[in-house]
Design a protein around this motif. Sequence first.
Motif, mmCIF file in Angstrom:
data_model
loop_
_atom_site.group_PDB
_atom_site.id
_atom_site.type_symbol
_atom_site.label_atom_id
_atom_site.label_comp_id
_atom_site.label_asym_id
_atom_site.label_seq_id
_atom_site.Cartn_x
_atom_site.Cartn_y
_atom_site.Cartn_z
ATOM 1 N N ASN A 1 -0.155 9.319 -10.436
ATOM 2 C CA ASN A 1 0.875 8.297 -10.229
ATOM 3 C C ASN A 1 1.649 8.504 -8.928
ATOM 4 O O ASN A 1 2.217 7.550 -8.376
ATOM 5 C CB ASN A 1 1.867 8.296 -11.398
ATOM 6 C CG ASN A 1 1.291 7.666 -12.654
ATOM 7 O OD1 ASN A 1 0.384 6.837 -12.581
ATOM 8 N ND2 ASN A 1 1.809 8.060 -13.813
ATOM 9 N N VAL B 1 -0.047 -6.891 -7.288
ATOM 10 C CA VAL B 1 -0.795 -6.448 -6.107
ATOM 11 C C VAL B 1 -1.696 -7.569 -5.616
ATOM 12 O O VAL B 1 -1.785 -7.838 -4.414
ATOM 13 C CB VAL B 1 -1.609 -5.181 -6.442
ATOM 14 C CG1 VAL B 1 -2.616 -4.871 -5.332
ATOM 15 C CG2 VAL B 1 -0.683 -3.992 -6.673
ATOM 16 N N ASN C 1 0.803 -1.211 0.000
ATOM 17 C CA ASN C 1 0.000 0.000 0.000
ATOM 18 C C ASN C 1 0.840 1.267 0.000
ATOM 19 O O ASN C 1 0.294 2.374 -0.034
ATOM 20 C CB ASN C 1 -0.966 -0.010 1.185
ATOM 21 C CG ASN C 1 -2.204 -0.814 0.868
ATOM 22 O OD1 ASN C 1 -3.064 -0.379 0.117
ATOM 23 N ND2 ASN C 1 -2.287 -2.019 1.412
ATOM 24 N N ASP D 1 -1.200 -5.126 -11.920
ATOM 25 C CA ASP D 1 -0.523 -4.005 -11.260
ATOM 26 C C ASP D 1 0.674 -4.519 -10.468
ATOM 27 O O ASP D 1 0.540 -5.459 -9.679
ATOM 28 C CB ASP D 1 -1.473 -3.287 -10.301
ATOM 29 C CG ASP D 1 -2.547 -2.489 -11.014
ATOM 30 O OD1 ASP D 1 -2.315 -2.102 -12.172
ATOM 31 O OD2 ASP D 1 -3.613 -2.259 -10.408
ATOM 32 N N ARG E 1 -5.831 7.257 -0.825
ATOM 33 C CA ARG E 1 -5.648 6.315 -1.925
ATOM 34 C C ARG E 1 -6.926 5.519 -2.191
ATOM 35 O O ARG E 1 -7.402 5.439 -3.324
ATOM 36 C CB ARG E 1 -4.501 5.341 -1.590
ATOM 37 C CG ARG E 1 -3.111 5.916 -1.751
ATOM 38 C CD ARG E 1 -2.051 5.005 -1.138
ATOM 39 N NE ARG E 1 -2.226 3.609 -1.456
ATOM 40 C CZ ARG E 1 -1.606 2.949 -2.436
ATOM 41 N NH1 ARG E 1 -0.751 3.596 -3.210
ATOM 42 N NH2 ARG E 1 -1.824 1.667 -2.618
ATOM 43 N N TYR F 1 4.055 1.075 -2.049
ATOM 44 C CA TYR F 1 4.794 0.991 -3.311
ATOM 45 C C TYR F 1 3.989 0.364 -4.447
ATOM 46 O O TYR F 1 4.501 0.258 -5.566
ATOM 47 C CB TYR F 1 6.092 0.198 -3.100
ATOM 48 C CG TYR F 1 6.969 0.798 -2.031
ATOM 49 C CD1 TYR F 1 7.759 1.915 -2.297
ATOM 50 C CD2 TYR F 1 6.980 0.289 -0.737
ATOM 51 C CE1 TYR F 1 8.543 2.485 -1.311
ATOM 52 C CE2 TYR F 1 7.764 0.852 0.259
ATOM 53 C CZ TYR F 1 8.542 1.953 -0.036
ATOM 54 O OH TYR F 1 9.315 2.520 0.952
ATOM 55 N N GLY F 2 2.779 -0.064 -4.194
ATOM 56 C CA GLY F 2 1.916 -0.592 -5.238
ATOM 57 C C GLY F 2 0.689 0.284 -5.400
ATOM 58 O O GLY F 2 0.349 1.083 -4.520
ATOM 59 N N LYS F 3 0.002 0.144 -6.508
ATOM 60 C CA LYS F 3 -1.230 0.894 -6.713
ATOM 61 C C LYS F 3 -2.299 0.461 -5.729
ATOM 62 O O LYS F 3 -2.281 -0.662 -5.219
ATOM 63 C CB LYS F 3 -1.738 0.690 -8.145
ATOM 64 C CG LYS F 3 -0.923 1.370 -9.219
ATOM 65 C CD LYS F 3 -1.578 1.193 -10.582
ATOM 66 C CE LYS F 3 -0.812 1.907 -11.679
ATOM 67 N NZ LYS F 3 -1.459 1.736 -13.001
ATOM 68 N N GLN F 4 -3.252 1.351 -5.479
ATOM 69 C CA GLN F 4 -4.402 1.001 -4.672
ATOM 70 C C GLN F 4 -5.088 -0.226 -5.275
ATOM 71 O O GLN F 4 -5.233 -0.326 -6.487
ATOM 72 C CB GLN F 4 -5.384 2.169 -4.601
ATOM 73 C CG GLN F 4 -6.689 1.861 -3.909
ATOM 74 C CD GLN F 4 -6.504 1.428 -2.463
ATOM 75 O OE1 GLN F 4 -5.601 1.908 -1.793
ATOM 76 N NE2 GLN F 4 -7.348 0.531 -1.988
ATOM 77 N N TYR G 1 0.541 8.948 -6.097
ATOM 78 C CA TYR G 1 -0.074 8.252 -4.965
ATOM 79 C C TYR G 1 0.616 6.916 -4.691
ATOM 80 O O TYR G 1 0.277 6.219 -3.745
ATOM 81 C CB TYR G 1 -1.570 8.029 -5.217
ATOM 82 C CG TYR G 1 -2.436 9.107 -4.603
ATOM 83 C CD1 TYR G 1 -2.544 9.245 -3.226
ATOM 84 C CD2 TYR G 1 -3.140 9.997 -5.406
ATOM 85 C CE1 TYR G 1 -3.324 10.224 -2.661
ATOM 86 C CE2 TYR G 1 -3.939 10.994 -4.842
ATOM 87 C CZ TYR G 1 -4.020 11.103 -3.460
ATOM 88 O OH TYR G 1 -4.791 12.082 -2.882
ATOM 89 N N VAL G 2 1.569 6.568 -5.530
ATOM 90 C CA VAL G 2 2.398 5.381 -5.325
ATOM 91 C C VAL G 2 3.829 5.862 -5.133
ATOM 92 O O VAL G 2 4.361 6.601 -5.964
ATOM 93 C CB VAL G 2 2.319 4.420 -6.529
ATOM 94 C CG1 VAL G 2 3.137 3.160 -6.259
ATOM 95 C CG2 VAL G 2 0.866 4.067 -6.838
ATOM 96 N N ASN H 1 8.108 2.500 -10.465
ATOM 97 C CA ASN H 1 6.735 2.957 -10.627
ATOM 98 C C ASN H 1 6.696 4.157 -11.564
ATOM 99 O O ASN H 1 7.595 5.010 -11.539
ATOM 100 C CB ASN H 1 6.145 3.372 -9.277
ATOM 101 C CG ASN H 1 5.869 2.165 -8.390
ATOM 102 O OD1 ASN H 1 5.366 1.153 -8.844
ATOM 103 N ND2 ASN H 1 6.208 2.280 -7.114
#
Length: 455
Positions: free
Chosen positions: A433, A181, A147, A161, A405, A149-152, A435-436, A453
Amino acid sequence: MNKIKILVFSLLLLSMGACRKYVEIPPSQVRALKSTNDYQLLLNAGSTIEPGYYYPLFAADDFGVDDAGWYGKFTISAAINTYTWADKIYGSTEEDTDWASFYKQIFTFNTVVTGVMGSADGTDDQKKAIQAAALVHRAYAYFTLVNIYGKQYDSATSTTDPGVPLLLEPNLYADLTRASVQKVYDQVKADLLAALPYLPDSPTYNVNPSKMAVYALLARVCLNTREFTQAESYANQALTIKSTLLDLNNYVTTTTTLPLKLANPEVMFFKRTIQNPTNIPLQPTAVGLYDPKDLRYVIFTQDGSKITGSSFTIGRGLYTQRLITDGVYIGPGVPEMMLIKAECEARAGNTANALLAVNTLRKKRFKPAEYTDLTAADPNAALHVVIDERQREFMGRGYRWFDQRRLTKDNGFIGTVTHLFKGVTYTLAPGDNHYVFPIADKYIAQNPEITQNPR
């Protein structure tokens, strides 16, 4: 020598000279893991297992103040870069404190998970309990990492993802290709559910995993995956074991008696920020969510000009970390479970039940004569009430960053965020972007299989 994954095992390599022979032969002055108790001792090292994240505090929309004096004293480059949502947070040779800390922990937890069942003594039940505890700690680490380093999580894209490297054994030469993810979430859930049968309902000390901690973490996980029925079920199970709240009326004039971690009746599973920041300035919009009679405002925030050693004199800052020296608490607790329950009830259309949970919490945050229940006309209004209450309850702890997020999936909750710094306005739009968090260049240079990322 083959390429060493220094990002994951930096502490181990430093302590053992970064030489492969020390992986195969116990070096002089280093105790080999043999007994069951040896593995338990690894999980008793509070300085290793208690820390969680740190830098999400600076990225959230409740952190910061427009104060020229603060700008001059806010000088840590990684914190500034996080606060301004820069393309890169760390220099080319710098360590990412959050990433390195979690993977150091994961190496320890993997050592326990894979080794304790073969230890020389101890009963089978003892070994399974120790292994289960390590699985819970590992699940918390991976859930937090993915949460940051990865997308929501999004069920439509989660299988493609990129998440984070998913290491399940203490292997110095493991492939560090980022798992999806979805795969990381699957492992988190699997670890928690595998641990559940072998843990006590409540821990002897709240730094240790328990069934209560598992239920609470599963509630967090399912809230993020938008499995709201399951999230509420797990929150209820955690609350069945513990539902005690601090009555802040008892601490208005006696803040020195606020309970520390082991005595805090709200704590379900103790985790804290890596560092205990002395100054946490709060955005005026965030402070404005408080009723001035709210005891969280009265006790846990303070004018910057009145905080000894403050780096800012304009606005208000979090004062909790000055009152309680355990660090900024970021583990699951009773208030969080109550608010997860409230949010899930609102999303299910149950306005009255959502407000009941919120107001039950709030009654412990006001003097009785000054308290009035919150109301809402419909479920959507109730959901806004819940989210606002999350901000008030968890102000300055980094929770808001993770809420920002996930709430971008809901219309009308997260708009474009702005941070001011030295006369420049920085903006972060929903779904951006940034947000990561970026992965530190040092780790990618050492391990090219790790992809960056997008910025």
